[in-house]
Design an enzyme around this catalytic site. Sequence first.
Site, PDB file in Angstrom:
ATOM      1  N   GLU A  56       0.726  -2.362   5.627  1.00  0.00           N
ATOM      2  CA  GLU A  56       1.280  -2.318   6.815  1.00  0.00           C
ATOM      3  C   GLU A  56      -0.435  -2.016   7.817  1.00  0.00           C
ATOM      4  O   GLU A  56      -0.596  -2.772   8.466  1.00  0.00           O
ATOM      5  CB  GLU A  56       2.292  -1.397   7.817  1.00  0.00           C
ATOM      6  CG  GLU A  56       1.591   0.465   7.772  1.00  0.00           C
ATOM      7  CD  GLU A  56       1.659   0.962   6.647  1.00  0.00           C
ATOM      8  OE1 GLU A  56       1.730   0.096   5.299  1.00  0.00           O
ATOM      9  OE2 GLU A  56       1.140   2.053   6.254  1.00  0.00           O
ATOM     10  N   CYS A 104       5.139   4.718  -0.257  1.00  0.00           N
ATOM     11  CA  CYS A 104       4.390   5.287  -0.650  1.00  0.00           C
ATOM     12  C   CYS A 104       5.490   6.321   0.363  1.00  0.00           C
ATOM     13  O   CYS A 104       6.529   6.766  -0.750  1.00  0.00           O
ATOM     14  CB  CYS A 104       2.911   5.702   0.610  1.00  0.00           C
ATOM     15  SG  CYS A 104       2.179   6.594   0.193  1.00  0.00           S
ATOM     16  N   HIS A 111       0.113   1.304   1.094  1.00  0.00           N
ATOM     17  CA  HIS A 111       0.138   1.009   3.182  1.00  0.00           C
ATOM     18  C   HIS A 111      -0.177  -0.202   2.773  1.00  0.00           C
ATOM     19  O   HIS A 111      -0.899  -0.311   3.690  1.00  0.00           O
ATOM     20  CB  HIS A 111      -0.675   2.204   3.714  1.00  0.00           C
ATOM     21  CG  HIS A 111       0.148   3.520   3.636  1.00  0.00           C
ATOM     22  ND1 HIS A 111       0.861   4.028   4.648  1.00  0.00           N
ATOM     23  CD2 HIS A 111      -0.450   4.454   2.544  1.00  0.00           C
ATOM     24  CE1 HIS A 111       1.241   5.252   4.041  1.00  0.00           C
ATOM     25  NE2 HIS A 111       0.731   5.560   2.804  1.00  0.00           N
TER      26      HIS A 111
END
Length: 198
Positions: free
Chosen positions: A181, A84, A179
């Site tokens: 993660e 991002c 994202h």
Amino acid sequence: MIKRTKIGVLAFQGDVTEHVLATEHALKQLHLTGQVTPVRTKAAILKLDALIIPGGESTVLYALCERAGMVDEMKKIPYIFGTCAGAILLSHRLKHTAPGQKTLGLMNITVDRNAYGAQTESFEKNILTPFGQMRSVFIRAPRIVKIGPGVTKLIQDGEEILACEQNKNGTYYLAASFHPELTTTKIHEYFLKKVFSK
Ligand code: GLN
């Protein structure tokens, strides 16, 4: 003494803990040993083999890196994974910049900042990737609008490039507009395989 591979997570803003945990989990999955640390100083940057730049606000992130005097050292890290705002920082060309906004300019890509609209227009969707089905989270996300020579698509959803990579002159950079993660460790595993293949 065996030198342990050091992976830093830029720790000024964003999903720092999530990236640290995803990287540690990915190391375990791959049966690799490495040290994962949040970093926010030039001294810490100098010791790294690889860096992960989380999301956040790209203008603020860059300004904090400049204030810490670490921009030139960041550019020397051979393996960088940006998500991002991290992808924005990696990009060479940026659309809808804030006044005076700068990037590290390491990847031959054009990124359109805030391309999906305001924070309230953030969304999630299921995507099909080379790593299987994945839930992807877009938070006031940028769009990778163009990749130049030397850059390869890694994840695509329809016409949209959601992740891409550049492998050149001993450096490896990976950018994702969403994202990972938050939902998976697969992309962290992919990145670590590159780091440990050197
Ligand atoms: N819109 C942010 C920026 O321009 C990026 C958002 C994010 O990292 N989640 O930096």
